[in-house]
Design a protein around this motif. Structure first.
Motif, short mmCIF file in Angstrom:
data_model
loop_
_atom_site.label_atom_id
_atom_site.label_comp_id
_atom_site.label_asym_id
_atom_site.label_seq_id
_atom_site.Cartn_x
_atom_site.Cartn_y
_atom_site.Cartn_z
N TRP A 101 1.05 -1.14 0.05
CA TRP A 101 0.04 0.00 0.05
C TRP A 101 0.69 1.26 -0.04
O TRP A 101 0.39 2.26 -0.56
N SER A 102 2.10 1.08 0.67
CA SER A 102 2.98 2.35 0.47
C SER A 102 3.43 2.41 -0.98
O SER A 102 3.41 3.66 -1.42
N ASN A 103 3.63 1.37 -1.70
CA ASN A 103 4.02 1.48 -3.06
C ASN A 103 2.86 2.00 -3.96
O ASN A 103 2.94 2.86 -4.77
N PHE A 104 1.57 1.55 -3.57
CA PHE A 104 0.31 2.13 -4.20
C PHE A 104 0.33 3.50 -4.09
O PHE A 104 -0.04 4.07 -5.29
N ILE A 105 0.66 4.08 -2.98
CA ILE A 105 0.34 5.71 -2.93
C ILE A 105 1.30 6.24 -3.90
O ILE A 105 0.96 7.44 -4.52
N SER A 111 1.46 9.38 -8.85
CA SER A 111 1.81 9.64 -10.39
C SER A 111 0.43 10.23 -11.02
O SER A 111 0.50 11.01 -12.11
N ALA A 112 -0.72 10.09 -10.70
CA ALA A 112 -1.98 10.66 -11.07
C ALA A 112 -1.95 12.14 -10.77
O ALA A 112 -2.34 12.95 -11.61
N VAL A 113 -1.27 12.69 -9.56
CA VAL A 113 -1.39 13.95 -9.17
C VAL A 113 -0.46 14.63 -10.30
O VAL A 113 -0.73 15.80 -10.76
N MET A 127 -7.06 9.49 -9.73
CA MET A 127 -6.84 9.86 -7.99
C MET A 127 -8.35 9.54 -7.47
O MET A 127 -8.11 8.84 -6.36
N GLU A 128 -9.49 9.58 -8.21
CA GLU A 128 -10.44 8.90 -7.53
C GLU A 128 -10.55 7.60 -7.39
O GLU A 128 -10.96 7.21 -6.20
N VAL A 129 -10.16 6.89 -8.39
CA VAL A 129 -9.91 5.53 -8.11
C VAL A 129 -9.06 5.04 -6.97
O VAL A 129 -9.36 4.17 -6.22
N ALA A 155 1.07 8.33 3.16
CA ALA A 155 0.19 9.00 2.91
C ALA A 155 -0.09 10.60 3.37
O ALA A 155 -1.19 11.01 3.13
N VAL A 156 1.00 10.85 3.92
CA VAL A 156 1.12 12.26 4.45
C VAL A 156 0.70 13.29 3.55
O VAL A 156 -0.11 14.30 3.64
N PHE A 157 0.95 13.07 2.08
CA PHE A 157 0.68 14.01 1.05
C PHE A 157 -0.87 14.07 0.84
O PHE A 157 -1.37 15.17 0.72
N ILE A 158 -1.33 12.87 0.95
CA ILE A 158 -3.05 12.83 0.74
C ILE A 158 -3.64 13.61 2.07
O ILE A 158 -4.73 14.23 1.72
N ALA A 159 -3.20 13.54 3.15
CA ALA A 159 -3.80 13.92 4.34
C ALA A 159 -3.59 15.41 4.56
O ALA A 159 -4.59 16.25 5.11
#
Length: 220
Positions: A101-105, A111-113, A127-129, A155-159
């Protein structure tokens, strides 16, 4: 527990980078004293280039003059070096899932951002997916359970970063209505004392990204 002297651990970074903040948070959770060496974004020092000649970027952790680069690699090094307050599970399967999941982020969400302003529609869809996958995966207070783990830190970027960026560009993607579990997680995570102490000011990030709105690029 062996005392870690400040001069033995250095972190080379820049304030706007979520990748650097990942390392800041992990060291803070572990209670490791370290010296933060601030680099000039776009004009890195010779010392930084010496420590990371391959990628020539931050973050770089230097422990007893031994450099380690790439934020997720550094997080695992920190966890293996300082055993207190583990951020990776001890169970091999759960540990593998945390790495996944870390790699997924990094591979899917970030990469979508980076596609924003190149292909906005495709970027938003991806990003929505990614948000939905993370929403489905989150079953506890944190991705690490009741305590913060490596996926939360990754995931700190997301938060913290993404809500600021979406406000600047007028996007309403990451909301409590669309992703309630993930949104609540973001609030709990950014308000955790060890995390909050290491987050750049909102004003600093807002000004940084607003100034780069035309060529929105996530700093690495």
């Amino acid at each position: 527990m062996t005392s870690i002297q400040e001069e033995e651990v250095k972190l080379f970074g820049v304030v706007p980078s979520p990748f650097v903040t990942r390392v800041d948070i992990a060291l803070n959770l572990k209670g490791v004293q370290y010296k933060f060496v601030e680099e000039n974004l776009g004009n890195f020092s010779d010392t930084l280039i010496k420590y990371n000649p391959v990628h020539k970027k931050v973050p770089v952790l230097v422990h007893n003059e031994k450099p380690i680069s790439e934020s997720c690699v550094i997080l695992e090094y920190i966890d293996e070096t300082w055993k207190q307050n583990p951020i990776l599970p001890s169970d091999p399967y759960q540990r593998a899932l945390a790495r996944f999941w870390s790699n997924f982020i990094d591979d899917k969400f970030l990469s979508a951002v980076r596609k924003w302003k190149v292909n906005n529609e495709e970027s938003i869809e991806e990003m929505e997916v990614a948000f939905q996958f993370l929403e489905n995966e989150l079953n506890d207070k944190f991705f690490g359970g009741e305590e913060i783990g490596i996926v939360d830190i990754t995931a700190v970027f997301i938060a913290y970063w993404f809500p600021i960026i979406q406000e600047i560009i007028g996007l309403k993607l990451f909301t409590n209505e669309k992703f309630p579990k993930l949104y609540k997680w973001s609030q709990d995570f950014t308000n955790h004392q060890a995390v909050k102490e290491k987050l750049p000011s909102r004003e600093t990030l807002f000004a940084y990204f607003r100034a780069r709105l035309e060529t929105l690029v996530v700093p690495k």
